[in-house]
Every structure is written in structure tokens, then in C-alpha cells.
Design a protein around this motif. Structure first.
Motif, PDB file in Angstrom:
ATOM      1  N   TRP A  40       0.882  -1.187  -0.061  1.00 16.70           N
ATOM      2  CA  TRP A  40      -0.006   0.048  -0.033  1.00 16.70           C
ATOM      3  C   TRP A  40       0.801   1.190   0.207  1.00 16.70           C
ATOM      4  O   TRP A  40       0.602   2.161  -0.885  1.00 16.70           O
ATOM      5  N   LEU A  41       2.167   1.447   0.915  1.00 14.06           N
ATOM      6  CA  LEU A  41       2.634   2.456   0.947  1.00 14.06           C
ATOM      7  C   LEU A  41       3.493   2.559  -0.530  1.00 14.06           C
ATOM      8  O   LEU A  41       3.828   3.741  -0.882  1.00 14.06           O
ATOM      9  N   ASN A  42       4.065   1.308  -1.008  1.00 10.98           N
ATOM     10  CA  ASN A  42       4.689   1.727  -2.204  1.00 10.98           C
ATOM     11  C   ASN A  42       3.619   2.088  -3.651  1.00 10.98           C
ATOM     12  O   ASN A  42       4.005   2.757  -4.393  1.00 10.98           O
ATOM     13  N   PHE A  43       2.528   1.712  -3.548  1.00 10.28           N
ATOM     14  CA  PHE A  43       1.447   2.296  -4.254  1.00 10.28           C
ATOM     15  C   PHE A  43       1.144   3.776  -4.282  1.00 10.28           C
ATOM     16  O   PHE A  43       1.217   4.549  -5.116  1.00 10.28           O
ATOM     17  N   LEU A  44       1.263   4.290  -2.974  1.00 16.05           N
ATOM     18  CA  LEU A  44       1.111   5.808  -2.630  1.00 16.05           C
ATOM     19  C   LEU A  44       2.401   6.333  -3.143  1.00 16.05           C
ATOM     20  O   LEU A  44       2.075   7.587  -3.699  1.00 16.05           O
ATOM     21  N   ILE A  45       3.527   5.767  -2.926  1.00 18.95           N
ATOM     22  CA  ILE A  45       4.574   6.469  -3.389  1.00 18.95           C
ATOM     23  C   ILE A  45       4.959   6.460  -4.816  1.00 18.95           C
ATOM     24  O   ILE A  45       5.291   7.391  -5.512  1.00 18.95           O
ATOM     25  N   GLY A  46       4.217   5.256  -5.525  1.00 18.47           N
ATOM     26  CA  GLY A  46       4.303   5.165  -6.919  1.00 18.47           C
ATOM     27  C   GLY A  46       3.298   6.281  -7.473  1.00 18.47           C
ATOM     28  O   GLY A  46       3.612   7.077  -8.751  1.00 18.47           O
ATOM     29  N   ILE A  47       2.171   6.649  -6.873  1.00 26.45           N
ATOM     30  CA  ILE A  47       1.227   7.590  -7.536  1.00 26.45           C
ATOM     31  C   ILE A  47       2.188   8.961  -7.205  1.00 26.45           C
ATOM     32  O   ILE A  47       2.125   9.835  -8.276  1.00 26.45           O
ATOM     33  N   HIS A  48       2.825   9.319  -6.298  1.00 20.71           N
ATOM     34  CA  HIS A  48       3.662  10.453  -6.046  1.00 20.71           C
ATOM     35  C   HIS A  48       4.605  10.766  -6.926  1.00 20.71           C
ATOM     36  O   HIS A  48       4.933  11.789  -7.725  1.00 20.71           O
ATOM     37  N   LYS A  49       5.451   9.495  -7.319  1.00 20.36           N
ATOM     38  CA  LYS A  49       6.355   9.535  -8.474  1.00 20.36           C
ATOM     39  C   LYS A  49       6.042   9.851  -9.818  1.00 20.36           C
ATOM     40  O   LYS A  49       6.529  10.519 -10.394  1.00 20.36           O
ATOM     41  N   ARG A  50       4.784   8.838 -10.122  1.00 17.53           N
ATOM     42  CA  ARG A  50       4.248   9.296 -11.417  1.00 17.53           C
ATOM     43  C   ARG A  50       3.543  10.645 -11.644  1.00 17.53           C
ATOM     44  O   ARG A  50       3.764  11.178 -12.769  1.00 17.53           O
ATOM     45  N   LEU A  51       2.791  11.095 -10.614  1.00 19.70           N
ATOM     46  CA  LEU A  51       2.015  12.193 -10.922  1.00 19.70           C
ATOM     47  C   LEU A  51       2.377  13.302 -10.290  1.00 19.70           C
ATOM     48  O   LEU A  51       1.714  14.489 -10.461  1.00 19.70           O
ATOM     49  N   HIS A  52       3.467  13.206  -9.337  1.00 17.64           N
ATOM     50  CA  HIS A  52       4.061  14.522  -8.830  1.00 17.64           C
ATOM     51  C   HIS A  52       3.146  14.921  -7.756  1.00 17.64           C
ATOM     52  O   HIS A  52       2.818  16.297  -7.647  1.00 17.64           O
ATOM     53  N   ILE A  53       2.330  14.195  -7.072  1.00 18.39           N
ATOM     54  CA  ILE A  53       1.359  14.637  -6.142  1.00 18.39           C
ATOM     55  C   ILE A  53       1.849  14.412  -4.626  1.00 18.39           C
ATOM     56  O   ILE A  53       2.252  13.022  -4.486  1.00 18.39           O
ATOM     57  N   ASP A  54       1.964  15.165  -3.773  1.00 15.68           N
ATOM     58  CA  ASP A  54       2.280  14.741  -2.299  1.00 15.68           C
ATOM     59  C   ASP A  54       0.949  14.244  -1.747  1.00 15.68           C
ATOM     60  O   ASP A  54      -0.042  14.663  -1.776  1.00 15.68           O
ATOM     61  N   ILE A  55       0.980  13.055  -0.813  1.00 15.08           N
ATOM     62  CA  ILE A  55       0.201  12.385  -0.228  1.00 15.08           C
ATOM     63  C   ILE A  55       0.717  12.395   1.108  1.00 15.08           C
ATOM     64  O   ILE A  55       1.281  11.443   1.448  1.00 15.08           O
ATOM     65  N   PRO A  56       0.070  13.303   1.739  1.00 13.49           N
ATOM     66  CA  PRO A  56       0.534  13.289   3.497  1.00 13.49           C
ATOM     67  C   PRO A  56      -0.076  12.088   4.194  1.00 13.49           C
ATOM     68  O   PRO A  56      -0.987  11.624   3.811  1.00 13.49           O
ATOM     69  N   GLU A  57       0.842  11.366   5.120  1.00 19.66           N
ATOM     70  CA  GLU A  57       0.487  10.508   5.753  1.00 19.66           C
ATOM     71  C   GLU A  57      -0.856  10.646   6.681  1.00 19.66           C
ATOM     72  O   GLU A  57      -1.607   9.575   6.616  1.00 19.66           O
ATOM     73  N   SER A  58      -1.021  11.906   6.879  1.00 22.70           N
ATOM     74  CA  SER A  58      -2.407  12.145   7.521  1.00 22.70           C
ATOM     75  C   SER A  58      -3.578  11.812   6.884  1.00 22.70           C
ATOM     76  O   SER A  58      -4.882  11.610   7.090  1.00 22.70           O
ATOM     77  N   ASP A  59      -3.503  11.638   5.365  1.00 25.42           N
ATOM     78  CA  ASP A  59      -4.593  11.436   4.372  1.00 25.42           C
ATOM     79  C   ASP A  59      -4.667   9.930   4.061  1.00 25.42           C
ATOM     80  O   ASP A  59      -5.447   9.634   3.302  1.00 25.42           O
ATOM     81  N   TYR A  60      -3.767   9.186   4.286  1.00 26.43           N
ATOM     82  CA  TYR A  60      -3.688   7.697   3.762  1.00 26.43           C
ATOM     83  C   TYR A  60      -5.032   6.924   4.368  1.00 26.43           C
ATOM     84  O   TYR A  60      -5.590   6.236   3.275  1.00 26.43           O
ATOM     85  N   ALA A  61      -5.617   7.119   5.453  1.00 28.22           N
ATOM     86  CA  ALA A  61      -6.687   6.510   5.802  1.00 28.22           C
ATOM     87  C   ALA A  61      -7.922   6.752   5.057  1.00 28.22           C
ATOM     88  O   ALA A  61      -8.836   6.161   4.910  1.00 28.22           O
ATOM     89  N   SER A  62      -7.808   7.867   4.252  1.00 28.76           N
ATOM     90  CA  SER A  62      -9.069   8.693   3.492  1.00 28.76           C
ATOM     91  C   SER A  62      -9.037   8.093   2.169  1.00 28.76           C
ATOM     92  O   SER A  62     -10.154   7.793   1.358  1.00 28.76           O
ATOM     93  N   LEU A  63      -7.829   7.367   1.905  1.00 27.93           N
ATOM     94  CA  LEU A  63      -7.883   6.869   0.435  1.00 27.93           C
ATOM     95  C   LEU A  63      -8.334   5.259   0.342  1.00 27.93           C
ATOM     96  O   LEU A  63      -7.142   4.439   0.365  1.00 27.93           O
ATOM     97  N   ARG A  64      -9.434   5.041   0.262  1.00 29.02           N
ATOM     98  CA  ARG A  64      -9.982   3.616   0.696  1.00 29.02           C
ATOM     99  C   ARG A  64     -10.364   2.918  -0.503  1.00 29.02           C
ATOM    100  O   ARG A  64     -10.238   1.801  -0.901  1.00 29.02           O
ATOM    101  N   THR A  65     -10.762   3.790  -1.796  1.00 25.70           N
ATOM    102  CA  THR A  65     -11.246   3.235  -2.959  1.00 25.70           C
ATOM    103  C   THR A  65     -10.596   3.812  -4.144  1.00 25.70           C
ATOM    104  O   THR A  65     -10.087   4.963  -3.822  1.00 25.70           O
TER     105      THR A  65
END
Length: 94
Positions: free
Chosen positions: A53-78
Motif C-alpha cells: 500500500w505504501l509503495n502504491f502511494l509512493i508510486g502515485i507520488h512519483k508518477r503524478l508528482h502529487i504529495d500524499i501526506p501520511e495523515s491522508d492515507y486513511a481516507s484513500l480507501r477506494t
């Protein structure tokens, strides 16, 4: 810089969705992209442990150049949650 995300033209959520699913299938190659439903919990659809899951979020960051704060992880369910989050982050970028 968030140029890659903005270049996706966020009014085209389908293109953005495809990019996010591409990141997901890179992390979990056994997943069929066509089988992912937008409104079902991703972790119920895909066998991802916490590192995946962490690698997925990091992959989104790398590909799309979008910061995803750890505080938002729980809201990304679907998948819809992830697409909307990326859209909001990109539109808020300077």
C-alpha cells in the motif's frame, strides 16, 4: 512541481484513473486492471499488505508528482477516493 498531474487534465477522470490503476498493477502485477471497481475498497479487491500500500502511494507520488501526506492515507480507501484526492491536490497546486 506537479506538472505531470496537471497535464492529465483532471476533467478527464478516466485518464487519471488509468494512470492510478497502472501504478497499482505495477505494485500488484497479478491484478487485472479491468477487474478493479471504483467504489469497492481497494484492499478488499487487491491483496496488498501495508508495504505494498505504501509503495502504491509512493508510486502515485512519483508518477503524478502529487504529495500524499501520511495523515491522508486513511481516507484513500477506494479508487474513486484516490482519483478525487489527486484531482484536489493538483488543482490546489500553485
Amino acid at each position: 512541481m506537479r506538472a505531470a498531474a496537471r497535464d492529465l487534465k483532471f476533467e478527464d477522470a478516466a485518464r487519471l484513473r488509468d494512470q492510478i490503476v497502472s501504478v497499482l498493477t505495477t505494485i500488484a502485477p497479478e491484478v487485472e486492471a479491468d477487474d478493479i471497481r471504483d467504489d469497492v475498497l481497494l484492499r478488499d479487491q487487491v491483496d496488498l499488505d501495508s508495504m505494498d500500500w505504501l509503495n502504491f502511494l509512493i508510486g502515485i507520488h512519483k508518477r503524478l508528482h502529487i504529495d500524499i501526506p501520511e495523515s491522508d492515507y486513511a481516507s484513500l480507501r477506494t479508487l474513486t477516493d484516490v482519483v478525487r484526492f489527486v484531482q484536489r491536490q493538483a488543482s490546489a497546486a500553485p
